[in-house]
Write a protein that holds these residues in place. Structure first.
Motif, PDB file in Angstrom:
ATOM      1  N   LEU A  49       1.022  -1.102  -0.091  1.00 43.72           N
ATOM      2  CA  LEU A  49       0.028   0.089   0.070  1.00 43.72           C
ATOM      3  C   LEU A  49       0.826   1.223  -0.053  1.00 43.72           C
ATOM      4  CD1 LEU A  49      -2.805   1.024  -0.102  1.00 43.72           C
ATOM      5  CD2 LEU A  49      -2.726   1.132   2.432  1.00 43.72           C
ATOM      6  N   ASP A  50       2.030   1.227   0.754  1.00 42.01           N
ATOM      7  CA  ASP A  50       2.973   2.338   0.605  1.00 42.01           C
ATOM      8  C   ASP A  50       3.420   2.424  -0.626  1.00 42.01           C
ATOM      9  OD1 ASP A  50       2.716   3.355   3.242  1.00 42.01           O
ATOM     10  OD2 ASP A  50       4.406   2.406   4.086  1.00 42.01           O
ATOM     11  N   ARG A  51       3.579   1.364  -1.461  1.00 37.84           N
ATOM     12  CA  ARG A  51       4.023   1.629  -2.955  1.00 37.84           C
ATOM     13  C   ARG A  51       3.070   2.447  -3.561  1.00 37.84           C
ATOM     14  NH1 ARG A  51       3.961  -1.775  -7.733  1.00 37.84           N
ATOM     15  NH2 ARG A  51       2.640  -3.486  -6.317  1.00 37.84           N
ATOM     16  N   TYR A  52       1.765   2.343  -3.319  1.00 39.74           N
ATOM     17  CA  TYR A  52       0.816   3.167  -4.076  1.00 39.74           C
ATOM     18  C   TYR A  52       0.855   4.464  -3.474  1.00 39.74           C
ATOM     19  CZ  TYR A  52      -3.613   5.453  -4.882  1.00 39.74           C
ATOM     20  OH  TYR A  52      -4.860   6.155  -5.518  1.00 39.74           O
ATOM     21  N   TYR A  53       0.973   4.997  -2.249  1.00 36.63           N
ATOM     22  CA  TYR A  53       1.345   6.321  -1.883  1.00 36.63           C
ATOM     23  C   TYR A  53       2.676   6.758  -2.567  1.00 36.63           C
ATOM     24  CZ  TYR A  53      -2.156   6.159   2.038  1.00 36.63           C
ATOM     25  OH  TYR A  53      -3.279   6.200   2.708  1.00 36.63           O
ATOM     26  N   GLY A  54       3.666   6.088  -2.600  1.00 35.94           N
ATOM     27  CA  GLY A  54       4.855   6.643  -3.381  1.00 35.94           C
ATOM     28  C   GLY A  54       4.835   6.609  -4.592  1.00 35.94           C
ATOM     29  N   GLU A  55       3.852   5.872  -5.699  1.00 36.39           N
ATOM     30  CA  GLU A  55       3.838   6.312  -6.792  1.00 36.39           C
ATOM     31  C   GLU A  55       2.857   7.434  -7.271  1.00 36.39           C
ATOM     32  OE1 GLU A  55       3.989   1.508  -8.344  1.00 36.39           O
ATOM     33  OE2 GLU A  55       2.049   2.532  -8.337  1.00 36.39           O
ATOM     34  N   PHE A  56       1.806   7.350  -6.407  1.00 33.89           N
ATOM     35  CA  PHE A  56       0.801   8.634  -6.572  1.00 33.89           C
ATOM     36  C   PHE A  56       1.245   9.945  -6.354  1.00 33.89           C
ATOM     37  CE2 PHE A  56      -3.155  10.834  -5.866  1.00 33.89           C
ATOM     38  CZ  PHE A  56      -3.788  10.529  -6.803  1.00 33.89           C
ATOM     39  N   VAL A  57       2.408  10.009  -5.777  1.00 31.24           N
ATOM     40  CA  VAL A  57       3.017  11.500  -5.522  1.00 31.24           C
ATOM     41  C   VAL A  57       3.450  12.182  -6.750  1.00 31.24           C
ATOM     42  CG1 VAL A  57       5.423  10.927  -5.325  1.00 31.24           C
ATOM     43  CG2 VAL A  57       4.657  12.537  -4.111  1.00 31.24           C
ATOM     44  N   ARG A  58       3.586  11.190  -7.911  1.00 35.92           N
ATOM     45  CA  ARG A  58       3.714  11.941  -9.428  1.00 35.92           C
ATOM     46  C   ARG A  58       2.589  12.919  -9.465  1.00 35.92           C
ATOM     47  NH1 ARG A  58       6.549   7.756 -13.402  1.00 35.92           N
ATOM     48  NH2 ARG A  58       8.502   7.776 -12.398  1.00 35.92           N
ATOM     49  N   VAL A  59       1.351  12.510  -9.418  1.00 36.18           N
ATOM     50  CA  VAL A  59       0.240  13.303  -9.404  1.00 36.18           C
ATOM     51  C   VAL A  59       0.539  14.700  -8.707  1.00 36.18           C
ATOM     52  CG1 VAL A  59      -2.325  13.553  -9.465  1.00 36.18           C
ATOM     53  CG2 VAL A  59      -1.385  11.406  -9.876  1.00 36.18           C
ATOM     54  N   GLY A  60       0.776  14.556  -7.544  1.00 36.50           N
ATOM     55  CA  GLY A  60       0.873  15.651  -6.772  1.00 36.50           C
ATOM     56  C   GLY A  60       1.969  16.547  -7.326  1.00 36.50           C
ATOM     57  N   HIS A  61       2.889  16.011  -7.695  1.00 35.77           N
ATOM     58  CA  HIS A  61       4.041  16.838  -8.231  1.00 35.77           C
ATOM     59  C   HIS A  61       3.585  17.626  -9.749  1.00 35.77           C
ATOM     60  CE1 HIS A  61       7.616  14.551  -5.915  1.00 35.77           C
ATOM     61  NE2 HIS A  61       6.789  15.443  -5.280  1.00 35.77           N
TER      62      HIS A  61
END
Length: 339
Positions: A188-200
């Motif tokens: 699940l943390d992998r999801y959080y880590g990947e999704f940060v691209r959208v925030g950037h």
């Protein structure tokens, strides 16, 4: 065992849902988005990513966005941004906000949100960049002053961090709570880590990249949060009003508030029922969400993305190209024309 008449009924319902999605959502909010080409383009995430897995469950993606919107609205600045700049709030004959939700405005907001989070997950690299560029253009125009005299700016780094944290929390929490095979722990943390691209891609900086960091980021904002007028109006008694449907009434309102962190639940005076009743309600929601997903199956855009990379990818997923401060200045009308 599923009988033939039941299979026919299921196929009929699935076809009707697909037609409804096509006419009410896809034709209005997915225009110009490319999922089938170019061949081999992994987009921002690509096959095998946690984002592809989480976002493929459309009912839970939709529910997660509703959870995120509820938590996000505890920030008074975000509430007044919506009142003063969004179609979400109805307006009277004098053009002033009435404080009531505009159903068409709510549908438009949901449609754009859904297309954004499906498009950035499964769309081509160019599609993801286009969607992010459009949202940034809208954010750049959202500046003003709250009734209490405090200014707000949708480009403010603190606001962007809070907004990002509420979205990734909402999507991940809906998945973790109700998906039949949810990601947990490091996955699940992998999801959080990947999704940060959208925030950037939307201009965010110093963004949380794990579940623990995200929960910490949300709680850090507590001193500036409040029960806004919109939330006060939406926080009613659980399951007592039967005048609305399952998907829009008190049961779904309860389901959203049931996902809140403890400190946020206390803010809106959410009191959970006894553990047996709470689990019964959650079981009913699992049946609802997963039954709907089984009925409709993966949406067309996801299937197109799978076909696009079926023969392999042309390279690793690309990071968003946006550099903060490089967007041209646009008026509100110009920003809306980009959608």
């Amino acid at each position: 065992m599923i009988t033939l008449p039941h299979r026919k009924l299921a196929r009929t319902l699935a076809a009707r849902l697909e037609r409804h999605f096509d006419t009410q959502v896809r034709s209005r909010f997915f225009r110009g988005l490319e999922f089938a080409t170019p061949e081999g383009d992994p987009g921002w995430f690509g096959p095998g990513s946690a984002v592809w897995y989480v976002h493929s469950h459309t009912p839970l993606l939709s529910f997660g966005l509703a959870c995120a919107a509820f938590l996000e609205g505890l920030d008074p600045s975000i509430y007044w941004m919506g009142v003063q700049h969004s179609r979400l709030t109805a307006r009277g004959s004098d053009g002033k906000p009435t404080g009531e939700i505009d159903p068409e405005g709510a549908a438009v907001r949901f449609g754009h949100s859904l297309s954004f989070f499906i498009g950035t997950a499964y769309g081509s690299t160019a599609t993801a960049e286009r969607l992010a560029r459009t949202v940034r253009a809208m954010h750049h125009t959202v500046k003003g002053t709250r009734p209490d005299g405090l200014p707000y700016d949708a480009d403010d780094p603190q606001w962007l961090r809070w907004n990002y944290a509420t979205v990734v929390w909402g999507l991940a929490t809906a998945h973790e709570r109700y998906h039949p095979r949810p990601l947990r722990g490091k996955d699940l943390d992998r999801y959080y880590g990947e999704f940060v691209r959208v925030g950037h891609a939307l201009g965010g900086t110093d963004l949380p990249t794990t579940k623990a960091e995200t929960l910490g980021c949300l709680k850090e904002a507590l001193p500036r949060l409040a029960v806004t007028p919109g939330h006060a109006a939406r926080t009613g008694p659980n399951l007592r009003d039967t005048s609305t449907t399952l998907l829009t009434g008190p049961f779904m309102d309860w389901a959203i508030r049931d996902t809140l962190p403890d400190w946020a639940a206390r803010m809106v005076m959410h009191r959970p029922p006894n553990p047996v009743e709470r689990e019964a309600r959650r079981a009913a929601l699992r049946l609802l969400f997963n039954g709907a997903q089984s009925l409709i199956g993966p949406i067309k855009e996801f299937r197109q993305a799978q076909a696009r990379v079926a023969g392999g990818t042309t390279g690793a997923p690309t990071a968003p190209a946006y550099k903060p401060g490089t967007d041209p200045a646009r008026t509100r009308d110009e920003a809306e024309a980009m959608a």
